[in-house]
Design a protein around this motif. Sequence first.
Motif, mmCIF file in Angstrom:
data_model
loop_
_atom_site.group_PDB
_atom_site.id
_atom_site.type_symbol
_atom_site.label_atom_id
_atom_site.label_comp_id
_atom_site.label_asym_id
_atom_site.label_seq_id
_atom_site.Cartn_x
_atom_site.Cartn_y
_atom_site.Cartn_z
ATOM 1 N N MET A 36 0.843 -1.188 0.000
ATOM 2 C CA MET A 36 0.000 0.000 0.000
ATOM 3 C C MET A 36 0.881 1.242 0.000
ATOM 4 N N ALA A 37 0.359 2.288 -0.605
ATOM 5 C CA ALA A 37 1.067 3.569 -0.663
ATOM 6 C C ALA A 37 0.153 4.666 -0.152
ATOM 7 N N HIS A 38 0.752 5.750 0.266
ATOM 8 C CA HIS A 38 -0.032 6.905 0.703
ATOM 9 C C HIS A 38 -0.286 7.817 -0.484
ATOM 10 N N HIS A 39 -1.526 8.239 -0.641
ATOM 11 C CA HIS A 39 -1.910 9.148 -1.723
ATOM 12 C C HIS A 39 -2.628 10.346 -1.108
ATOM 13 N N VAL A 40 -2.206 11.536 -1.511
ATOM 14 C CA VAL A 40 -2.863 12.754 -1.054
ATOM 15 C C VAL A 40 -3.967 13.091 -2.046
ATOM 16 N N VAL A 41 -5.167 13.277 -1.515
ATOM 17 C CA VAL A 41 -6.341 13.550 -2.344
ATOM 18 C C VAL A 41 -6.957 14.865 -1.899
ATOM 19 N N ARG A 42 -7.278 15.731 -2.862
ATOM 20 C CA ARG A 42 -7.994 16.974 -2.568
ATOM 21 C C ARG A 42 -9.454 16.768 -2.965
ATOM 22 N N ILE A 43 -10.332 17.089 -2.021
ATOM 23 C CA ILE A 43 -11.772 16.975 -2.239
ATOM 24 C C ILE A 43 -12.373 18.369 -2.087
ATOM 25 N N GLU A 44 -13.049 18.840 -3.119
ATOM 26 C CA GLU A 44 -13.745 20.133 -3.072
ATOM 27 C C GLU A 44 -15.241 19.873 -3.040
ATOM 28 N N VAL A 45 -15.921 20.495 -2.083
ATOM 29 C CA VAL A 45 -17.368 20.342 -1.937
ATOM 30 C C VAL A 45 -18.009 21.719 -2.110
ATOM 31 N N TRP A 46 -18.964 21.818 -3.026
ATOM 32 C CA TRP A 46 -19.642 23.082 -3.330
ATOM 33 C C TRP A 46 -21.146 22.873 -3.321
ATOM 34 N N LEU A 47 -21.874 23.949 -3.023
ATOM 35 C CA LEU A 47 -23.325 23.900 -3.215
ATOM 36 C C LEU A 47 -23.605 23.748 -4.702
ATOM 37 N N ARG A 48 -24.618 22.995 -5.039
ATOM 38 C CA ARG A 48 -24.992 22.830 -6.447
ATOM 39 C C ARG A 48 -25.385 24.181 -7.044
ATOM 40 N N ASP A 49 -25.122 24.334 -8.336
ATOM 41 C CA ASP A 49 -25.516 25.550 -9.039
ATOM 42 C C ASP A 49 -27.015 25.779 -8.879
ATOM 43 N N GLY A 50 -27.375 27.022 -8.682
ATOM 44 C CA GLY A 50 -28.782 27.379 -8.553
ATOM 45 C C GLY A 50 -29.272 27.445 -7.119
ATOM 46 N N THR B 32 -4.978 12.168 3.286
ATOM 47 C CA THR B 32 -3.963 11.188 2.904
ATOM 48 C C THR B 32 -4.573 9.809 3.094
ATOM 49 N N ILE B 33 -4.573 9.038 2.015
ATOM 50 C CA ILE B 33 -5.248 7.743 1.995
ATOM 51 C C ILE B 33 -4.218 6.644 1.757
ATOM 52 N N ASP B 34 -4.328 5.570 2.488
ATOM 53 C CA ASP B 34 -3.484 4.395 2.283
ATOM 54 C C ASP B 34 -4.196 3.512 1.265
ATOM 55 N N ALA B 35 -3.691 3.503 0.027
ATOM 56 C CA ALA B 35 -4.353 2.759 -1.043
ATOM 57 C C ALA B 35 -3.304 2.156 -1.968
ATOM 58 N N ALA C 190 -7.346 5.212 -4.548
ATOM 59 C CA ALA C 190 -7.448 6.369 -3.655
ATOM 60 C C ALA C 190 -8.600 7.275 -4.088
ATOM 61 N N GLU C 191 -8.737 7.490 -5.390
ATOM 62 C CA GLU C 191 -9.841 8.321 -5.893
ATOM 63 C C GLU C 191 -11.184 7.672 -5.591
ATOM 64 N N SER C 192 -11.280 6.385 -5.795
ATOM 65 C CA SER C 192 -12.520 5.664 -5.511
ATOM 66 C C SER C 192 -12.893 5.760 -4.032
ATOM 67 N N LEU C 193 -11.905 5.595 -3.152
ATOM 68 C CA LEU C 193 -12.166 5.700 -1.718
ATOM 69 C C LEU C 193 -12.602 7.119 -1.343
ATOM 70 N N ALA C 194 -11.988 8.124 -1.954
ATOM 71 C CA ALA C 194 -12.371 9.509 -1.679
ATOM 72 C C ALA C 194 -13.814 9.764 -2.114
ATOM 73 N N ARG C 195 -14.215 9.222 -3.241
ATOM 74 C CA ARG C 195 -15.602 9.376 -3.697
ATOM 75 C C ARG C 195 -16.574 8.704 -2.720
ATOM 76 N N GLY D 184 -0.985 13.231 -5.492
ATOM 77 C CA GLY D 184 0.266 12.494 -5.572
ATOM 78 C C GLY D 184 0.483 11.634 -4.364
ATOM 79 N N ASP D 185 1.679 11.095 -4.285
ATOM 80 C CA ASP D 185 2.031 10.251 -3.147
ATOM 81 C C ASP D 185 2.339 11.121 -1.950
#
Length: 84
Positions: free
Chosen positions: A1-15, A47-50, A56-61, A82-83
């Motif tokens: 397993m490797a560590h991956h840094v993931v950025r997640i942006e959460v916004w209100l839906r348009d409208g 930071t995700i161990d994946a 890592a992207e799937s786990l973040a979703r 990235g890692d």
Amino acid sequence: MAHHVVRIEVWLRDGLVDPEGRTVSEALSGMGFPVLSARAGKIYEVTIDAGSAVEAESLAREMCEALLANPVRDSYRVEVLGDG
């Protein structure tokens, strides 16, 4: 397993009404800045161990669907930086 840094942006839906964004926009305009609009959101860096960046992207979703984003009012974007 490797560590991956993931950025997640959460916004209100348009409208949807964004009271925090509106307040920031009005305050900045009142201070003389040429701001036409502003949106407020949240950014998480996790930071995700994946085994791979794809995993890592799937786990973040999954995290977004489970806790970080309200599917009724929010949209989100996931980016593997990235890692870690």
